[in-house]
Motif scaffolding. Structure first.
Motif, PDB file in Angstrom:
ATOM      1  N   PHE A 205       0.843  -1.199   0.000  1.00 26.64           N
ATOM      2  CA  PHE A 205       0.000   0.000   0.000  1.00 26.64           C
ATOM      3  C   PHE A 205       0.876   1.246   0.000  1.00 26.64           C
ATOM      4  O   PHE A 205       2.033   1.210   0.420  1.00 26.64           O
ATOM      5  CB  PHE A 205      -0.976   0.015   1.186  1.00 26.64           C
ATOM      6  N   SER A 206       0.326   2.350  -0.496  1.00 22.97           N
ATOM      7  CA  SER A 206       1.054   3.610  -0.594  1.00 22.97           C
ATOM      8  C   SER A 206       0.470   4.615   0.386  1.00 22.97           C
ATOM      9  O   SER A 206      -0.697   5.010   0.258  1.00 22.97           O
ATOM     10  CB  SER A 206       0.973   4.163  -2.021  1.00 22.97           C
ATOM     11  N   VAL A 207       1.263   5.056   1.336  1.00 23.72           N
ATOM     12  CA  VAL A 207       0.814   6.067   2.290  1.00 23.72           C
ATOM     13  C   VAL A 207       0.598   7.397   1.578  1.00 23.72           C
ATOM     14  O   VAL A 207      -0.328   8.154   1.897  1.00 23.72           O
ATOM     15  CB  VAL A 207       1.819   6.201   3.451  1.00 23.72           C
ATOM     16  N   THR A 208       1.434   7.688   0.583  1.00 26.15           N
ATOM     17  CA  THR A 208       1.266   8.930  -0.178  1.00 26.15           C
ATOM     18  C   THR A 208      -0.093   8.973  -0.854  1.00 26.15           C
ATOM     19  O   THR A 208      -0.774  10.013  -0.847  1.00 26.15           O
ATOM     20  CB  THR A 208       2.380   9.070  -1.227  1.00 26.15           C
ATOM     21  N   TRP A 209      -0.505   7.862  -1.453  1.00 22.67           N
ATOM     22  CA  TRP A 209      -1.822   7.831  -2.101  1.00 22.67           C
ATOM     23  C   TRP A 209      -2.949   7.807  -1.073  1.00 22.67           C
ATOM     24  O   TRP A 209      -4.053   8.285  -1.355  1.00 22.67           O
ATOM     25  CB  TRP A 209      -1.908   6.643  -3.027  1.00 22.67           C
ATOM     26  N   MET A 210      -2.710   7.287   0.115  1.00 22.04           N
ATOM     27  CA  MET A 210      -3.716   7.399   1.181  1.00 22.04           C
ATOM     28  C   MET A 210      -3.976   8.876   1.481  1.00 22.04           C
ATOM     29  O   MET A 210      -5.126   9.305   1.631  1.00 22.04           O
ATOM     30  CB  MET A 210      -3.225   6.716   2.461  1.00 22.04           C
ATOM     31  N   VAL A 211      -2.882   9.635   1.606  1.00 24.75           N
ATOM     32  CA  VAL A 211      -3.016  11.067   1.900  1.00 24.75           C
ATOM     33  C   VAL A 211      -3.772  11.765   0.766  1.00 24.75           C
ATOM     34  O   VAL A 211      -4.600  12.654   1.010  1.00 24.75           O
ATOM     35  CB  VAL A 211      -1.629  11.705   2.114  1.00 24.75           C
ATOM     36  N   LYS A 212      -3.508  11.350  -0.455  1.00 31.30           N
ATOM     37  CA  LYS A 212      -4.141  11.997  -1.606  1.00 31.30           C
ATOM     38  C   LYS A 212      -5.620  11.657  -1.716  1.00 31.30           C
ATOM     39  O   LYS A 212      -6.445  12.531  -2.046  1.00 31.30           O
ATOM     40  CB  LYS A 212      -3.419  11.575  -2.886  1.00 31.30           C
ATOM     41  N   TYR A 213      -5.987  10.400  -1.424  1.00 26.79           N
ATOM     42  CA  TYR A 213      -7.347   9.950  -1.727  1.00 26.79           C
ATOM     43  C   TYR A 213      -8.281   9.843  -0.525  1.00 26.79           C
ATOM     44  O   TYR A 213      -9.499   9.951  -0.699  1.00 26.79           O
ATOM     45  CB  TYR A 213      -7.296   8.601  -2.451  1.00 26.79           C
ATOM     46  N   ILE A 214      -7.773   9.609   0.677  1.00 23.29           N
ATOM     47  CA  ILE A 214      -8.706   9.424   1.802  1.00 23.29           C
ATOM     48  C   ILE A 214      -8.481  10.395   2.952  1.00 23.29           C
ATOM     49  O   ILE A 214      -9.237  10.380   3.921  1.00 23.29           O
ATOM     50  CB  ILE A 214      -8.654   7.970   2.336  1.00 23.29           C
ATOM     51  N   TYR A 215      -7.453  11.237   2.846  1.00 21.61           N
ATOM     52  CA  TYR A 215      -7.202  12.233   3.884  1.00 21.61           C
ATOM     53  C   TYR A 215      -7.968  13.504   3.570  1.00 21.61           C
ATOM     54  O   TYR A 215      -8.046  13.946   2.416  1.00 21.61           O
ATOM     55  CB  TYR A 215      -5.698  12.521   3.956  1.00 21.61           C
ATOM     56  N   THR A 216      -8.550  14.119   4.590  1.00 19.21           N
ATOM     57  CA  THR A 216      -9.244  15.401   4.425  1.00 19.21           C
ATOM     58  C   THR A 216      -8.227  16.530   4.514  1.00 19.21           C
ATOM     59  O   THR A 216      -7.589  16.718   5.567  1.00 19.21           O
ATOM     60  CB  THR A 216     -10.317  15.594   5.509  1.00 19.21           C
ATOM     61  N   SER A 223      -6.298   9.654  11.237  1.00 17.71           N
ATOM     62  CA  SER A 223      -7.031   8.430  11.588  1.00 17.71           C
ATOM     63  C   SER A 223      -7.496   7.635  10.361  1.00 17.71           C
ATOM     64  O   SER A 223      -7.518   6.398  10.421  1.00 17.71           O
ATOM     65  CB  SER A 223      -8.219   8.752  12.503  1.00 17.71           C
ATOM     66  N   PRO A 224      -7.868   8.262   9.222  1.00 18.37           N
ATOM     67  CA  PRO A 224      -8.219   7.446   8.052  1.00 18.37           C
ATOM     68  C   PRO A 224      -7.047   6.594   7.564  1.00 18.37           C
ATOM     69  O   PRO A 224      -7.253   5.472   7.079  1.00 18.37           O
ATOM     70  CB  PRO A 224      -8.621   8.489   7.003  1.00 18.37           C
ATOM     71  N   LEU A 225      -5.818   7.089   7.681  1.00 18.77           N
ATOM     72  CA  LEU A 225      -4.648   6.319   7.287  1.00 18.77           C
ATOM     73  C   LEU A 225      -4.464   5.121   8.218  1.00 18.77           C
ATOM     74  O   LEU A 225      -4.227   3.997   7.760  1.00 18.77           O
ATOM     75  CB  LEU A 225      -3.386   7.191   7.326  1.00 18.77           C
ATOM     76  N   LYS A 226      -4.593   5.372   9.505  1.00 14.20           N
ATOM     77  CA  LYS A 226      -4.470   4.288  10.481  1.00 14.20           C
ATOM     78  C   LYS A 226      -5.545   3.233  10.265  1.00 14.20           C
ATOM     79  O   LYS A 226      -5.286   2.023  10.349  1.00 14.20           O
ATOM     80  CB  LYS A 226      -4.576   4.835  11.906  1.00 14.20           C
ATOM     81  N   GLN A 227      -6.768   3.683   9.965  1.00  9.57           N
ATOM     82  CA  GLN A 227      -7.869   2.747   9.773  1.00  9.57           C
ATOM     83  C   GLN A 227      -7.640   1.876   8.542  1.00  9.57           C
ATOM     84  O   GLN A 227      -7.919   0.678   8.553  1.00  9.57           O
ATOM     85  CB  GLN A 227      -9.196   3.512   9.638  1.00  9.57           C
ATOM     86  N   PHE A 228      -7.112   2.489   7.478  1.00  7.41           N
ATOM     87  CA  PHE A 228      -6.840   1.716   6.267  1.00  7.41           C
ATOM     88  C   PHE A 228      -5.818   0.620   6.556  1.00  7.41           C
ATOM     89  O   PHE A 228      -5.997  -0.538   6.163  1.00  7.41           O
ATOM     90  CB  PHE A 228      -6.321   2.617   5.148  1.00  7.41           C
ATOM     91  N   VAL A 229      -4.746   0.983   7.249  1.00  8.25           N
ATOM     92  CA  VAL A 229      -3.711   0.003   7.584  1.00  8.25           C
ATOM     93  C   VAL A 229      -4.277  -1.084   8.488  1.00  8.25           C
ATOM     94  O   VAL A 229      -4.003  -2.280   8.308  1.00  8.25           O
ATOM     95  CB  VAL A 229      -2.509   0.694   8.246  1.00  8.25           C
TER      96      VAL A 229
END
Length: 480
Positions: A205-216, A223-229
């Motif tokens: 998984f890509s943390v950078t893409w988490m920030v881009k797509y699911i972070y407000t 917390s959305p990043l932590k939840q995804f992991v």
């Protein structure tokens, strides 16, 4: 006479009992013969009444005997026997993997005693590590050879694009996407599709893409990043036995975004046990160099390094500037640097914003030392850019574990200055004798290949050095 009668009656009684027993056995022969057949359930004794059928049940395969006759106990006995056989085979496969790693450790220890690689023994190998930039060239070379020979990585297929199986390839976090892509599509020598044969397991998984797509944006809520992991670990640990077998110790994640460590807190076992490959390798924020890997940060806005970095000037070319830095005021160190040196000394070319008529990479290739202060976090792409341009890096950072420091002696090709010494920076650099500077610059040239991001990857380049760092942690790990 009475005695003879008693013996005759006894004899007659015994004779009757024997006849009765023979008749009983004769009429109950089928049942008796069936019991004998199932008391030792070999394939030969089962005969035509049984067939072996493979039944797929959720995440595990079980072998069950399906018969036209026979008791439940017989089937259970077959299941137990088959389970024991499968567990024995599984243990022996795991033991074979660990024995292979034990042999690798032994060979590396033997090579470490020698310390110097005999180039005569490797005449056809241009990649033999030689020089003071290596902690132990012989041990490193042997370890790398063992990695090429043995190391197998299983990449989980779970997860959907774009957050999983993809990552950035044209920005400051380029290494995230490039590593994922190389691991999934290029590293045929190291990747295995059989998880039973793997030494480590990669969660792509890509943390950078988490920030881009699911972070407000601007919420600073990770917390959305932590939840995804957390959800991802839950999926693989439910579907496969490998995570639970080692509590995640032989699994790894990779993240170059500053928030990689925060994302890893989505699962406590991942944070505490797993190998976290991070650009943000800050020991004051939980980075553990015994199990975690420091990831080089490289900025490739167009997917490839600037031609000026690919082809630096010849070593004898003049470098008129003592040092150079240009960058925004991120974090606590850069304001301190600019406060003391911005516009104050022609030898110290320090800028916040480089004038439009000035070229960033030209300054790097024309400077003897390139200043590499931390920004918001410890890592800086300037370190790799300095190495590309053969400009000696000056590390201005606190609590930063430098990449590949398991095998590289950073003091042989860089200058590390404590941040409290920034006011004395020019004095420190001027005090370095010319001969010492030439040695440092030569060290930069030697290690340059280890920081090159090739596509496709090449032996001993950045991709392989990252993989080797993971390999080192795995051969020292003993799953319990």
């Amino acid at each position: 006479m009475a005695s003879c009668c008693r013996y005759s009656v006894l004899t007659f009684t015994l004779l009757c009992l024997c006849v009765f027993a023979i008749l009983t056995v004769f009429f109950d022969y089928d049942h008796f013969n069936s019991f004998i057949s199932f008391s030792s359930p070999t394939l030969e004794s089962l005969g035509p009444k049984f067939e072996l059928q493979r039944v797929i049940v959720s995440t595990s395969d079980q072998i069950r005997a399906v018969g036209l006759s026979g008791s439940i106990d017989d089937h259970q006995h077959l299941n137990r026997s088959t389970t024991i056989m499968r567990e024995t085979k599984k243990r022996s496969r795991e033991q074979a993997l660990e024995q292979g790693l034990a042999r690798a450790r032994a060979s590396i220890r033997s090579a470490a005693i020698v310390r110097i690689v005999s180039t005569a023994s490797f005449k056809n190998d241009n990649d033999v590590p030689v020089g003071d930039v290596y902690r132990n060239p012989s041990a490193f070379y042997q370890s790398y050879m063992e990695m090429e020979r043995r190391f197998k990585v299983y990449v989980y297929t779970e997860g959907e694009l774009p957050i999983v199986h993809d990552g950035p390839c044209k920005d400051i976090y380029t290494i995230e996407g490039r590593f994922i892509h190389e691991m999934e599509h290029g590293a045929k020598r190291f990747r295995t599709n059989d998880p039973q044969r793997a030494h480590v397991y990669f969660m792509p998984f890509s943390v950078t893409w988490m920030v881009k797509y699911i972070y407000t944006p601007l919420s600073f809520d990770v917390s959305p990043l932590k939840q995804f992991v957390s959800d991802y670990v839950k999926v693989i640990s439910t579907k496969y036995p490998f995570w639970n077998r080692t509590h995640g110790a032989d699994h790894f994640m990779l993240a170059c975004h500053d928030w990689g460590p925060h994302a890893s807190k989505g699962n406590s076992l991942l944070y505490n046990n797993s190998i976290r490959v991070l650009c943000n390798a800050n020991t004051s924020e939980g980075f553990n160099p015994r199990k975690d890997v420091s990831l080089p940060e490289i900025s490739l806005k167009y997917g490839e390094p600037s031609p000026q970095l690919i082809h630096p000037p010849p070593r004898n070319d003049s470098r008129p500037h003592l040092s150079f830095f240009a960058g925004e005021l991120h974090g606590p160190i850069r304001p301190h640097l600019l406060q003391h040196w911005k516009g104050r000394d022609d030898d110290m070319q320090v800028y916040e914003y480089l004038p439009k008529n000035k070229d960033y990479y030209s300054y790097m290739t024309q400077s003897k030392f390139c200043l590499c202060p931390s920004g918001y976090e410890v890592a800086s792409p300037r370190i790799v850019e300095a190495i590309y341009s053969e400009c000696v890096p000056v590390i201005l950072s606190d609590n930063y574990v430098l990449p590949f420091s398991d095998v590289l002696r950073w003091e042989a090709f860089s200058v590390q200055v404590e941040t409290r010494e920034i006011p004395r920076l020019k004095e420190i650099l001027m005090a370095i004798p010319e001969e010492k500077y030439r040695q440092l610059q030569e060290g930069v040239r030697v290690v340059r290949k280890h920081f090159m991001l090739n596509q496709p990857s090449k032996r001993f380049d950045m991709f392989h050095m990252i993989l080797h760092s993971i390999w080192l942690r795995r051969i020292n790990a003993r799953p319990e």
